[in-house]
Design a protein around this motif. Structure first.
Motif, short mmCIF file in Angstrom:
data_model
loop_
_atom_site.label_atom_id
_atom_site.label_comp_id
_atom_site.label_asym_id
_atom_site.label_seq_id
_atom_site.Cartn_x
_atom_site.Cartn_y
_atom_site.Cartn_z
N LEU A 110 8.46 5.22 4.82
CA LEU A 110 7.92 6.28 3.97
C LEU A 110 6.48 5.97 3.55
N GLU A 111 6.20 4.67 3.37
CA GLU A 111 4.83 4.28 2.97
C GLU A 111 3.81 4.70 4.02
N ASN A 112 4.25 4.69 5.30
CA ASN A 112 3.31 4.99 6.37
C ASN A 112 3.16 6.49 6.64
N SER A 346 3.62 -10.00 8.57
CA SER A 346 2.47 -9.11 8.79
C SER A 346 2.93 -7.67 8.61
N TYR A 347 2.08 -6.83 8.03
CA TYR A 347 2.46 -5.43 7.86
C TYR A 347 2.41 -4.68 9.20
N GLY A 348 1.50 -5.09 10.04
CA GLY A 348 1.39 -4.38 11.33
C GLY A 348 0.68 -5.29 12.29
N PRO A 352 -1.82 -11.65 9.06
CA PRO A 352 -0.60 -11.84 8.29
C PRO A 352 -0.89 -11.79 6.78
N ALA A 353 0.04 -11.15 6.05
CA ALA A 353 -0.11 -11.11 4.59
C ALA A 353 0.47 -12.38 3.98
N LEU A 354 1.48 -12.98 4.63
CA LEU A 354 2.03 -14.27 4.19
C LEU A 354 2.01 -15.22 5.38
N GLY A 371 -3.59 -15.65 -7.89
CA GLY A 371 -4.38 -15.75 -6.65
C GLY A 371 -5.33 -14.58 -6.54
N PRO A 372 -6.33 -14.67 -5.68
CA PRO A 372 -7.29 -13.58 -5.55
C PRO A 372 -6.63 -12.31 -5.04
N SER A 373 -7.32 -11.21 -5.21
CA SER A 373 -6.81 -9.93 -4.72
C SER A 373 -6.58 -10.00 -3.21
N GLY A 374 -5.42 -9.51 -2.79
CA GLY A 374 -5.11 -9.50 -1.36
C GLY A 374 -4.51 -10.81 -0.87
N SER A 375 -4.20 -11.73 -1.80
CA SER A 375 -3.69 -13.04 -1.35
C SER A 375 -2.21 -12.98 -0.98
N GLY A 376 -1.52 -11.86 -1.31
CA GLY A 376 -0.12 -11.71 -0.85
C GLY A 376 0.91 -11.70 -1.97
N LYS A 377 0.46 -11.61 -3.22
CA LYS A 377 1.39 -11.71 -4.36
C LYS A 377 2.42 -10.57 -4.35
N SER A 378 1.92 -9.32 -4.25
CA SER A 378 2.86 -8.18 -4.27
C SER A 378 3.76 -8.18 -3.04
N THR A 379 3.25 -8.73 -1.93
CA THR A 379 4.06 -8.79 -0.71
C THR A 379 5.31 -9.65 -0.95
N VAL A 380 5.16 -10.72 -1.73
CA VAL A 380 6.31 -11.58 -2.05
C VAL A 380 7.39 -10.73 -2.73
N ALA A 381 6.97 -9.89 -3.70
CA ALA A 381 7.94 -9.07 -4.43
C ALA A 381 8.59 -8.06 -3.49
N LYS A 382 7.79 -7.46 -2.59
CA LYS A 382 8.34 -6.45 -1.68
C LYS A 382 9.38 -7.07 -0.75
N LEU A 383 9.09 -8.27 -0.26
CA LEU A 383 10.06 -8.91 0.65
C LEU A 383 11.33 -9.27 -0.10
N GLN A 387 12.23 -4.63 0.96
CA GLN A 387 11.52 -3.42 1.42
C GLN A 387 11.09 -3.55 2.87
N TYR A 388 10.83 -4.77 3.31
CA TYR A 388 10.43 -5.02 4.70
C TYR A 388 11.37 -6.06 5.28
N ASP A 389 11.63 -5.90 6.58
CA ASP A 389 12.66 -6.74 7.20
C ASP A 389 12.09 -7.78 8.16
N ALA A 530 0.66 -12.06 -11.47
CA ALA A 530 -0.39 -12.06 -12.49
C ALA A 530 -1.70 -11.58 -11.91
N HIS A 531 -2.24 -10.57 -12.55
CA HIS A 531 -3.59 -10.15 -12.19
C HIS A 531 -4.56 -10.67 -13.26
N ARG A 532 -4.04 -10.73 -14.50
CA ARG A 532 -4.86 -11.33 -15.57
C ARG A 532 -4.20 -12.65 -15.94
N1 LIG Z 1 1.60 -1.30 3.12
C1 LIG Z 1 0.68 -2.10 3.65
N2 LIG Z 1 0.27 -1.89 4.91
C2 LIG Z 1 -0.64 -2.69 5.49
N3 LIG Z 1 -1.22 -3.75 4.87
C3 LIG Z 1 -0.86 -4.00 3.60
C4 LIG Z 1 0.11 -3.19 2.93
N4 LIG Z 1 0.27 -3.69 1.67
C5 LIG Z 1 -0.57 -4.77 1.58
N5 LIG Z 1 -1.23 -4.95 2.73
C6 LIG Z 1 -2.19 -6.04 3.03
O1 LIG Z 1 -1.53 -7.27 2.83
C7 LIG Z 1 -2.36 -8.21 2.19
C8 LIG Z 1 -1.69 -8.74 0.91
O2 LIG Z 1 -1.55 -7.64 0.01
P1 LIG Z 1 -0.83 -7.80 -1.39
O3 LIG Z 1 -0.73 -6.44 -1.99
O4 LIG Z 1 0.40 -8.57 -1.24
O5 LIG Z 1 -1.91 -8.66 -2.18
P2 LIG Z 1 -1.98 -8.98 -3.75
O6 LIG Z 1 -2.25 -10.44 -3.86
O7 LIG Z 1 -0.78 -8.47 -4.46
O8 LIG Z 1 -3.27 -8.14 -4.14
P3 LIG Z 1 -3.67 -7.53 -5.58
O9 LIG Z 1 -3.79 -8.67 -6.52
O10 LIG Z 1 -5.00 -6.88 -5.31
O11 LIG Z 1 -2.61 -6.55 -5.93
C9 LIG Z 1 -3.67 -7.49 1.92
O12 LIG Z 1 -4.58 -7.85 2.94
C10 LIG Z 1 -3.33 -6.03 2.04
O13 LIG Z 1 -4.41 -5.27 2.55
#
Ligand SMILES: Nc1ncnc2c1ncn2[C@@H]1O[C@H](COP(=O)(O)OP(=O)(O)OP(=O)(O)O)[C@@H](O)[C@H]1O
Length: 582
Positions: A110-112, A346-348, A352-354, A371-383, A387-389, A530-532
């Motif tokens: 659905l995200e795509n 990897s999302y696609g 790789p995100a992790l 960690g910095p933005s885009g470092s993969g924090k939210s991806t950990v929660a999604k996995l 949400q992703y297999d 954590a973002h802050r």
């Molecule tokens: N649905 C998606 N499809 C493709 N790439 C994605 C998707 N979600 C995240 N990414 C990519 O995966 C990487 C990690 O994203 P993620 O959201 O886990 O980072 P984050 O550390 O939570 O960032 P932030 O602190 O900015 O929220 C990023 O490079 C991002 O562009």
């Protein structure tokens, strides 16, 4: 692209549960055709008795014809009744199959896709199939039988007259087929444009405040204009082809009648046919030509429907989330509740995100991800939420790998409160009660109270029954977050993920939400994204990520005391806040 034959197969599979109804329709059509032929023969009797002056024969033939007409009406009514019901049942089944499938699609699928596209498929495309079923389901059964039955009978009656009458038919049928192919292609383009239109409407209504603040209305208007121009262009191309349908239908309808009268008249004058036989032939030819002249339109309609059905079936054929798996109890010994072991994802096609992430969440402890933005924090929660297999490595919950878990059971053990809380457009009470469907009213209110929401809810004119509007638009950001926290408290899951729910709030709201969060984390295993960094100073363990990897780990004091990425990030944020960032 899905083959048309496969699409027809899938549509027919929807008919399968209603075999009895379909059989009644087919039998009805069969008898209806027979009755039509009997009726035509009686007409011959009527005419021939009238011309021959046989009064008794004439009266008997007229009486019989009245009875046959009554039987024909009854059969037609029955076919219409059952085929109508069949159509409605099939529609209901397609709609509920789609709705059920939507809930079982992986979030990634659905995200795509833009939600506007899904809405168009569920509304316009299903509507287009529904229209076709409404208009043609009777014909689809009845017409082929009538055409075949009458054609066979007329061939037997006088094959030469039949061939002369329908000699031009193949040409017009071929033309209709070619037109239908082009129109089918444009029908797909049209539905895709409607999907873009729905998406633009959603983007405009959802982002109206943003559009206004950036004076983007002209840009949005331009986008609408382009889409509507596209729709117009496709419509014109379709209509230009559909215009040929009228002359083709006329050729199919009028020319055979004329040829039949001319050649049939010649045969009658030369004594090959009686006047009654010619009349019967002309009458029956009507049963052949009537349906045939509707076929060019039917072909076009069919192609449009196939284009819509293809889009609906694409959605129906998306792989579902797996439904298998077991439920596991928390480990009796040891205090590791969640563990990521060498997880890569990897999302696609991209980076790789992790990358080989190792992470441990201990029972009733707070683990923070920084960690910095885009470092993969939210991806950990999604996995972790399944949400992703397609990840490499292992994710353990209660010591069992996530792939062994039933996804719904694993999710039942996790509450999540994120920055962009989603509230359903219903009452506050219902929004909280989504946390646990069997919760009593007292439990809902107690959860609201613990989340610090009870007071402001009671102050609202309709209290708990207040409608929150789309995405909770009728509430402030802090109020929305406290309702989301109440929902999570009511769920009472042992594992809690907080995707920094206070990051978008002002100071006062943040303090209220923070207070609520402190209640939810008690005696739970918590992952804070954590973002802050000021919000995770008290976490039991801070895991610092960079580029999808774990790079540092420890307590706040420990990490800040070394030359770490954490200290660098912390100092950057601190400098930003003290230099006037906040
Ligand atoms: N649905 C998606 N499809 C493709 N790439 C994605 C998707 N979600 C995240 N990414 C990519 O995966 C990487 C990690 O994203 P993620 O959201 O886990 O980072 P984050 O550390 O939570 O960032 P932030 O602190 O900015 O929220 C990023 O490079 C991002 O562009």
């Amino acid at each position: 692209m899905i083959e048309s034959t496969k699409i027809m197969g899938i549509i027919l599979s929807f008919v399968k549960p209603y075999r009895l109804m379909a059989t009644i329709c087919i039998l009805g059509a069969f008898f209806g055709t027979g009755v039509d032929i009997v009726q035509a023969n009686l007409l011959k009797e009527v005419v021939d008795h009238a011309i021959g002056g046989d009064k008794q024969g004439f009266i008997a033939a007229v009486t019989a014809i009245i009875l046959v007409i009554a039987a024909s009406c009854l059969i037609r009514y029955g076919i219409k009744y059952y085929s109508g019901h069949l159509g409605i049942q099939i529609l209901r089944d397609v709609r509920s199959r789609l709705a059920g499938r939507l809930g079982r699609l992986p979030a990634a699928c659905l995200e795509n896709r833009h939600s506007g596209d899904i809405i168009t498929r569920m509304n316009n495309d299903v509507g287009s199939i529904s229209g076709f079923v409404d208009r043609h389901i009777t014909n689809m059964i009845y017409l082929p039988l009538v055409i075949t039955g009458v054609a066979v009978y007329l061939l037997y009656f006088n094959w030469k007259l039949l061939i002369v009458s329908i000699i031009l038919l193949p040409v017009s049928m071929l033309a209709s087929h070619k037109l239908g192919r082009a129109v089918g292609k444009y029908a797909t383009e049209l539905q895709e444009s409607f999907a873009r239109y729905s998406a633009a409407v959603q983007d405009t209504t959802g982002g109206i405040a943003l559009l206004k603040s950036y004076n983007m209305e002209p840009v949005m208007f331009g986008k609408f204009k382009r889409i509507t121009e596209d729709i117009l262009a496709i419509k014109l191309k379709t209509d230009w082809r559909c215009m040929y349908i009228a002359p083709i239908s006329m050729v199919v309808g009028v020319v055979p009648q004329m040829s039949c009268i001319l050649y049939g008249g010649y045969l009658t004058v030369h004594g090959v046919l009686t006047p009654g036989e010619l009349l019967t032939f002309i009458y029956l030819l009507g049963f052949l030509i009537g349906p045939l002249s509707g076929i060019p339109g039917l072909i076009i309609d069919f192609k449009v429907t196939i284009a819509s059905a293809r889009r609906v079936i694409e959605l129906l054929e998306e792989p579902e989330e797996r439904q298998d798996g077991s439920v596991f109890a928390p480990p009796e010994n040891g205090d590791t509740l969640v563990e990521f072991r060498n997880v890569s994802f990897s999302y696609g096609e991209g980076e790789p995100a992790l990358r080989g992430l190792n992470l441990t969440m201990r029972r009733n402890r707070i683990t923070a991800l920084a960690g910095p933005s885009g470092s993969g924090k939210s991806t950990v929660a999604k996995l972790l939420c399944g949400q992703y297999d397609g990840y490499d490595g292992d994710i353990y919950i209660y010591g069992s790998e996530l792939h062994q878990w039933s996804l719904s059971e694993a999710r039942a053990r996790i509450s999540i409160v994120s920055q962009d809380t989603y509230l359903f457009p219903c009452s506050i009470y219902e929004n909280i009660a989504y946390g646990r469907r069997d919760a009593s009213r007292e439990e809902v209110m107690q959860a609201a109270s613990l989340a610090g929401a009870d007071e402001f809810i009671r102050d609202l004119p309709q209290g708990y029954e207040t409608a929150v509007g789309e995405r909770g638009a009728a509430l402030s950001g802090g109020q929305r977050q406290r309702i989301a926290i109440a929902r999570a408290i009511l769920k009472d899951a042992p594992i809690v993920i907080l995707d920094e729910p206070t990051s978008a709030l002002d100071g006062q709201s943040e303090a209220l939400v923070q207070e609520a969060l402190e209640r939810i984390v008690v005696n739970r295993t918590v992952l804070i994204i954590a973002h802050r960094l000021s919000t995770i100073r008290d976490a039991d363990e801070i895991v610092v990520m960079n580029n999808g990897q774990l790079v540092e780990q420890g307590g706040h004091e420990e990490l800040i005391g070394t030359d770490s990425l954490y200290r660098q990030l912390y100092n950057n944020q601190y400098a930003y806040c003290t230099e006037g960032g906040e």
